[in-house]
Design a protein around this motif. Structure first.
Motif, PDB file in Angstrom:
ATOM      1  N   ASP A 142       0.881  -1.169   0.000  1.00 15.79           N
ATOM      2  CA  ASP A 142       0.000   0.000   0.000  1.00 15.79           C
ATOM      3  C   ASP A 142       0.921   1.222   0.000  1.00 15.79           C
ATOM      4  OD1 ASP A 142      -1.580   2.168   0.689  1.00 15.79           O
ATOM      5  OD2 ASP A 142      -2.974   0.941   1.841  1.00 15.79           O
ATOM      6  N   GLU A 143       1.130   1.798  -1.200  1.00 16.17           N
ATOM      7  CA  GLU A 143       2.156   2.841  -1.354  1.00 16.17           C
ATOM      8  C   GLU A 143       1.968   4.020  -0.399  1.00 16.17           C
ATOM      9  OE1 GLU A 143       0.803   1.391  -3.940  1.00 16.17           O
ATOM     10  OE2 GLU A 143       2.447   0.589  -5.140  1.00 16.17           O
ATOM     11  N   LYS A 144       0.707   4.428  -0.216  1.00 21.52           N
ATOM     12  CA  LYS A 144       0.523   5.631   0.611  1.00 21.52           C
ATOM     13  C   LYS A 144       0.816   5.323   2.076  1.00 21.52           C
ATOM     14  CE  LYS A 144      -4.402   4.887   0.803  1.00 21.52           C
ATOM     15  NZ  LYS A 144      -4.116   3.531   0.286  1.00 21.52           N
ATOM     16  N   ASP A 145       0.463   4.112   2.530  1.00 22.81           N
ATOM     17  CA  ASP A 145       0.747   3.733   3.913  1.00 22.81           C
ATOM     18  C   ASP A 145       2.256   3.568   4.111  1.00 22.81           C
ATOM     19  OD1 ASP A 145      -0.192   3.220   6.445  1.00 22.81           O
ATOM     20  OD2 ASP A 145      -0.181   1.049   6.157  1.00 22.81           O
ATOM     21  N   LEU A 146       2.900   2.933   3.124  1.00 18.52           N
ATOM     22  CA  LEU A 146       4.355   2.755   3.200  1.00 18.52           C
ATOM     23  C   LEU A 146       5.059   4.113   3.255  1.00 18.52           C
ATOM     24  CD1 LEU A 146       6.815   0.784   2.976  1.00 18.52           C
ATOM     25  CD2 LEU A 146       6.686   1.082   0.523  1.00 18.52           C
ATOM     26  N   SER A 147       4.636   5.030   2.370  1.00 20.90           N
ATOM     27  CA  SER A 147       5.266   6.358   2.338  1.00 20.90           C
ATOM     28  C   SER A 147       5.049   7.084   3.661  1.00 20.90           C
ATOM     29  CB  SER A 147       4.677   7.212   1.217  1.00 20.90           C
ATOM     30  OG  SER A 147       4.691   6.508   0.020  1.00 20.90           O
ATOM     31  N   ARG A 148       3.815   7.015   4.148  1.00 18.88           N
ATOM     32  CA  ARG A 148       3.499   7.734   5.400  1.00 18.88           C
ATOM     33  C   ARG A 148       4.394   7.247   6.542  1.00 18.88           C
ATOM     34  NH1 ARG A 148       0.415   6.344   9.473  1.00 18.88           N
ATOM     35  NH2 ARG A 148      -0.561   4.599   8.395  1.00 18.88           N
ATOM     36  N   ARG A 149       4.493   5.937   6.680  1.00 16.82           N
ATOM     37  CA  ARG A 149       5.281   5.392   7.790  1.00 16.82           C
ATOM     38  C   ARG A 149       6.772   5.697   7.603  1.00 16.82           C
ATOM     39  NH1 ARG A 149       2.823   1.344  10.995  1.00 16.82           N
ATOM     40  NH2 ARG A 149       0.666   1.013  10.437  1.00 16.82           N
ATOM     41  N   MET A 168       1.514   9.597  -9.202  1.00 17.44           N
ATOM     42  CA  MET A 168       1.133   8.194  -8.983  1.00 17.44           C
ATOM     43  C   MET A 168      -0.386   8.054  -8.905  1.00 17.44           C
ATOM     44  SD  MET A 168       4.093   6.916  -6.378  1.00 17.44           S
ATOM     45  CE  MET A 168       3.613   5.189  -6.276  1.00 17.44           C
ATOM     46  N   LEU A 169      -1.035   9.032  -8.265  1.00 21.50           N
ATOM     47  CA  LEU A 169      -2.507   8.989  -8.207  1.00 21.50           C
ATOM     48  C   LEU A 169      -3.101   9.147  -9.606  1.00 21.50           C
ATOM     49  CD1 LEU A 169      -3.310  11.154  -5.042  1.00 21.50           C
ATOM     50  CD2 LEU A 169      -3.859   8.735  -5.384  1.00 21.50           C
ATOM     51  N   LEU A 170      -2.569  10.121 -10.350  1.00 17.52           N
ATOM     52  CA  LEU A 170      -3.088  10.379 -11.696  1.00 17.52           C
ATOM     53  C   LEU A 170      -2.930   9.168 -12.612  1.00 17.52           C
ATOM     54  CD1 LEU A 170      -1.868  14.015 -12.437  1.00 17.52           C
ATOM     55  CD2 LEU A 170      -4.234  13.217 -12.241  1.00 17.52           C
ATOM     56  N   HIS A 171      -1.811   8.434 -12.440  1.00 18.73           N
ATOM     57  CA  HIS A 171      -1.535   7.284 -13.298  1.00 18.73           C
ATOM     58  C   HIS A 171      -2.029   5.971 -12.687  1.00 18.73           C
ATOM     59  CE1 HIS A 171       1.154  10.304 -15.049  1.00 18.73           C
ATOM     60  NE2 HIS A 171       0.991   9.630 -16.171  1.00 18.73           N
ATOM     61  N   LYS A 172      -2.852   6.105 -11.638  1.00 11.82           N
ATOM     62  CA  LYS A 172      -3.464   4.933 -10.988  1.00 11.82           C
ATOM     63  C   LYS A 172      -2.436   3.940 -10.465  1.00 11.82           C
ATOM     64  CE  LYS A 172      -7.770   5.402 -13.345  1.00 11.82           C
ATOM     65  NZ  LYS A 172      -8.569   5.184 -14.443  1.00 11.82           N
ATOM     66  N   ARG A 173      -1.263   4.478 -10.039  1.00  6.29           N
ATOM     67  CA  ARG A 173      -0.262   3.619  -9.414  1.00  6.29           C
ATOM     68  C   ARG A 173      -0.403   3.665  -7.898  1.00  6.29           C
ATOM     69  NH1 ARG A 173       3.705   1.646 -12.736  1.00  6.29           N
ATOM     70  NH2 ARG A 173       3.904   0.234 -10.988  1.00  6.29           N
ATOM     71  N   MET A 174      -1.326   4.501  -7.415  1.00  3.68           N
ATOM     72  CA  MET A 174      -1.581   4.584  -5.978  1.00  3.68           C
ATOM     73  C   MET A 174      -3.070   4.877  -5.788  1.00  3.68           C
ATOM     74  SD  MET A 174       0.543   6.749  -3.157  1.00  3.68           S
ATOM     75  CE  MET A 174       0.053   8.405  -3.598  1.00  3.68           C
ATOM     76  N   LYS A 175      -3.682   4.186  -4.792  1.00  2.00           N
ATOM     77  CA  LYS A 175      -5.111   4.411  -4.556  1.00  2.00           C
ATOM     78  C   LYS A 175      -5.295   5.216  -3.285  1.00  2.00           C
ATOM     79  CE  LYS A 175      -6.368  -0.164  -6.252  1.00  2.00           C
ATOM     80  NZ  LYS A 175      -6.747  -1.490  -5.754  1.00  2.00           N
ATOM     81  N   LEU A 176      -6.427   5.944  -3.228  1.00  2.00           N
ATOM     82  CA  LEU A 176      -6.719   6.686  -1.996  1.00  2.00           C
ATOM     83  C   LEU A 176      -7.274   5.755  -0.922  1.00  2.00           C
ATOM     84  CD1 LEU A 176      -8.210  10.047  -3.297  1.00  2.00           C
ATOM     85  CD2 LEU A 176      -6.092   9.706  -2.030  1.00  2.00           C
TER      86      LEU A 176
END
Ligand code: SF4
Ligand code: SF4
Length: 204
Positions: free
Chosen positions: A136-143, A167-175
């Motif tokens: 989960d890219e956003k969780d990984l980045s946050r931590r 990454m959001l625009l290219h659908k490589r990361m989800k909200l």
């Protein structure tokens, strides 16, 4: 040790091939770097190159220059997330990602301990694979960004905001939060077994 003939006069330029030979013998896919022509495509493709002390291209140069401590102590080899951008784009078809992981594995075997931020990243990467079977890219980045506290976390987040938006625009990361993959229990059993066999040392 070898010498490059210096036709321009002055002192001859020395270089050390012993580390390169060590890499060829001991690192998975290590011999592939002989094909590198230093074009820099891998460095330009790597989403983590801004966070790396040396890009993959520079790592290969340092190996040729005999810089053992710099390469095996580098955070770059520990930061690679296996996105495969470098491997698919390299004009010489060098499996850059495999060499990076081979170097990381060899560095650990040689007693090079990852620096704190790479340990945090590696530990979190493992935790997510174990929990979800994916990242989960956003969780990984946050931590990762907030591992040293609130202020460094905000600074890191602002620095990487453009990449996050892309990454959001290219659908490589989800909200929304990522869900575990099908077969997560089987994957965990496999990881547990690998750890028991002494191959799961990255867990932190
Ligand atoms: S893209 Fe391939 S050839 Fe170019 S610098 Fe990277 S590894 Fe070397
Ligand atoms: S596989 Fe690793 S080295 Fe290659 S582009 Fe992705 S993060 Fe960078």
């Amino acid at each position: 040790m070898g010498k490059i003939e210096n036709k321009g006069g002055g002192r001859p330029v020395g270089y050390n091939t012993s580390f390169a030979e060590e890499v060829f013998r001991n690192v998975d896919f290590g011999e592939e770097i002989k094909m590198c022509m230093q074009c820099g495509v891998c460095a330009a493709s790597c989403p983590l190159s801004l966070k790396m002390d040396f890009s993959p291209r520079k790592i290969f140069t340092l190996i040729r220059a005999g810089k053992r401590e710099e390469v095996l102590g580098s955070q770059a080899i520990m930061l690679c997330t296996s996105c495969y951008s470098c491997k698919v784009r390299c004009p010489r078809k060098i499996p850059v990602v495999d060499v990076m992981h081979g170097l990381a594995n060899y560095a650990l075997r040689q007693g090079f301990v990852p620096r704190k931020n790479t340990s945090v990243f590696g530990g979190e990467f493992w935790r997510q694979i174990y929990k979800l079977g994916r990242i989960d890219e956003k969780d990984l980045s946050r931590r990762y960004f907030f591992a040293d506290g609130l202020v460094p976390g905000i600074k890191n987040s602002l620095e990487m905001m453009d990449m996050g938006l892309q990454m959001l625009l290219h659908k490589r990361m989800k909200l929304l939060p990522e869900r575990p993959i099908k077969g997560i229990k089987a994957l965990r059993r496999m990881l547990d077994k690998a750890e028991q066999m002494g191959k799961g040392g990255a867990r932190a």
